[in-house]
Enzyme design. Structure first.
Site, PDB file in Angstrom:
ATOM      1  CE  LYS A   1     -33.213 -47.773  43.414  1.00  0.00           C
ATOM      2  NZ  LYS A   1     -33.192 -46.403  42.987  1.00  0.00           N
TER       3      LYS A   1
HETATM    4  C1  LIG Z   1     -32.963 -45.413  41.771  1.00  0.00           C
HETATM    5  C2  LIG Z   1     -31.750 -44.606  41.627  1.00  0.00           C
HETATM    6  C3  LIG Z   1     -31.779 -43.207  41.509  1.00  0.00           C
HETATM    7  C4  LIG Z   1     -33.019 -42.410  41.221  1.00  0.00           C
HETATM    8  O1  LIG Z   1     -34.055 -42.593  42.056  1.00  0.00           O
HETATM    9  P1  LIG Z   1     -35.568 -42.432  41.551  1.00  0.00           P
HETATM   10  O2  LIG Z   1     -36.306 -42.409  42.837  1.00  0.00           O
HETATM   11  O3  LIG Z   1     -35.873 -43.630  40.695  1.00  0.00           O
HETATM   12  O4  LIG Z   1     -35.693 -41.157  40.797  1.00  0.00           O
HETATM   13  C5  LIG Z   1     -30.571 -42.510  41.547  1.00  0.00           C
HETATM   14  N1  LIG Z   1     -29.400 -43.141  41.647  1.00  0.00           N
HETATM   15  C6  LIG Z   1     -29.325 -44.488  41.709  1.00  0.00           C
HETATM   16  C7  LIG Z   1     -27.987 -45.118  41.831  1.00  0.00           C
HETATM   17  C8  LIG Z   1     -30.494 -45.257  41.678  1.00  0.00           C
HETATM   18  O5  LIG Z   1     -30.411 -46.597  41.712  1.00  0.00           O
END
Ligand SMILES: *Cc1c(COP(=O)(O)O)cnc(C)c1O
Length: 343
Positions: free
Chosen positions: A188
């Site tokens: 991210k």
């Molecule tokens: C990465 C992601 C999540 C979850 O986040 P984590 O930190 O990996 O638990 C939720 N929604 C979307 C669209 C994502 O890409």
């Protein structure tokens, strides 16, 4: 990801520098590894950056979605509308809380929720909408807020892809009603290793989120149900919560990453321009940026119409050691969704 060869290009990766490492080391030699000052500091920076009044940092984006959904107090059979073109966590949080995921269609150009279809899917049982800012492109939040008001629905934005994206008219994702959920997984915009957060402008939602991330317990006397607490040692468990706490070690990294987010965004934009230029003349469809959005791209998606072509392109890129993925297999296609008859 999951490939150690040096010449392999992963589909996404973290960007860690000396100051990130030093920020972690300084926490390791301090007195608080967790539940210390770095969490509060990180939350303050998140508020400032996202435009929200309150932030609660937690152990993952998935944990953030879970407790955000818990604040809605769903009853069995309550429906929540979201996008099928997302990571499964976006809709799993509905199932954790006994609700029913309802998938609205996406727009073919922007790959974001089609609000006409969202409105068609609203029933008497609909309680909330989870817009997913797929790839970092922002959903039409003014349109979604209008629907939410008209039908008395809550909004939980899944902003896992969109830290840094802005609305062209200058407002921020965290300024909207409801809750915004963020993820700091290494792919991210910024990372804390694992980590996530919820932002909101509503104080009672904020207080409940803070309890839910740590066993439902509060030490804040203004939230106590008992009128005469015995003494300063007193605490109350008001909800059935979890241990979804994030550590000071992670938050120190988050603070350090947020300081350089401008550079991280610039790099993502350079990469997008490069792809735009190089792919321009190929017979591909790519994600269109909606008029209202200045995105920070999390994904660069190409749309191939034909499964055979997709396999050819996928295999070819893998052979070239370019880490591509299918983002995403529609959530309701999974065996679990079929068994539980998602629609
Ligand atoms: C990465 C992601 C999540 C979850 O986040 P984590 O930190 O990996 O638990 C939720 N929604 C979307 C669209 C994502 O890409």
């Amino acid at each position: 990801m999951g490939n150690n060869e040096e010449d392999y290009i992963p589909y996404g990766t973290q960007f860690i520098e000396e100051d990130d490492i030093n920020s972690i080391v300084s926490v390791l030699t301090s007195s608080n590894l967790t539940t210390g000052p770095k969490i509060v500091e990180f939350e303050q920076h998140l508020c400032h950056y996202t435009g929200a009044k309150y932030a609660v940092a937690v152990s993952s984006g998935t944990a953030a979605l879970h407790i955000a959904m818990m604040t809605l107090d769903l009853s069995p059979g309550d429906e929540v509308i979201t996008s099928p073109l997302t990571f499964v966590a976006s809709s799993n949080c509905i199932l954790y809380c006994g609700g029913k995921p309802v998938f609205a269609d996406i727009d073919r150009e922007t790959f974001l929720l089609d609000l006409n279809d969202v409105e068609r899917k609203i029933t008497k049982k609909t309680k909330a909408i989870i817009p997913v800012h797929y790839g970092g492109e922002l959903c039409d939040m003014d349109g979604i807020s209008y629907l939410a008001q008209k039908y008395n629905l809550k909004i939980i934005q899944d902003c896992a892809h969109s830290l840094g994206s802005e609305f062209r008219k200058g407002n921020k994702q965290g300024e909207y009603e409801g809750q915004q959920v963020w993820s700091f997984h290494p792919v991210k915009t910024i990372t804390t290793g694992e980590g996530g957060a919820i932002t909101t402008n509503d104080i009672s939602t904020y207080n409940k989120l803070r309890r839910l991330k740590t066993h439902g317990i509060t030490r804040d006397s203004s939230q106590f149900k008992s009128s005469s607490p015995d003494g300063e040692w007193y605490y109350e468990m008001l909800d059935l919560g979890y241990n979804y706490r994030i550590t000071d070690i992670q938050c120190a990294l988050g603070i350090s990453q947020l300081k350089k987010i401008g550079r991280l965004i610039k790099r993502r934009r350079e990469i997008v321009l490069e792809y735009n230029n190089r792919l321009r003349d190929l017979p591909l469809k790519t994600q269109r940026t909606p008029d209202w959005c200045i995105p920070v791209r999390h994904l660069y998606t190409i749309h191939l119409y034909n499964n055979q072509k997709r396999k050819q392109v996928f295999d070819y890129l893998k052979r070239k050691k370019i880490g591509v993925n299918v983002h995403y297999i529609p959530v309701y296609w999974h065996p679990y969704g079929k068994i539980h008859s998602f629609k």
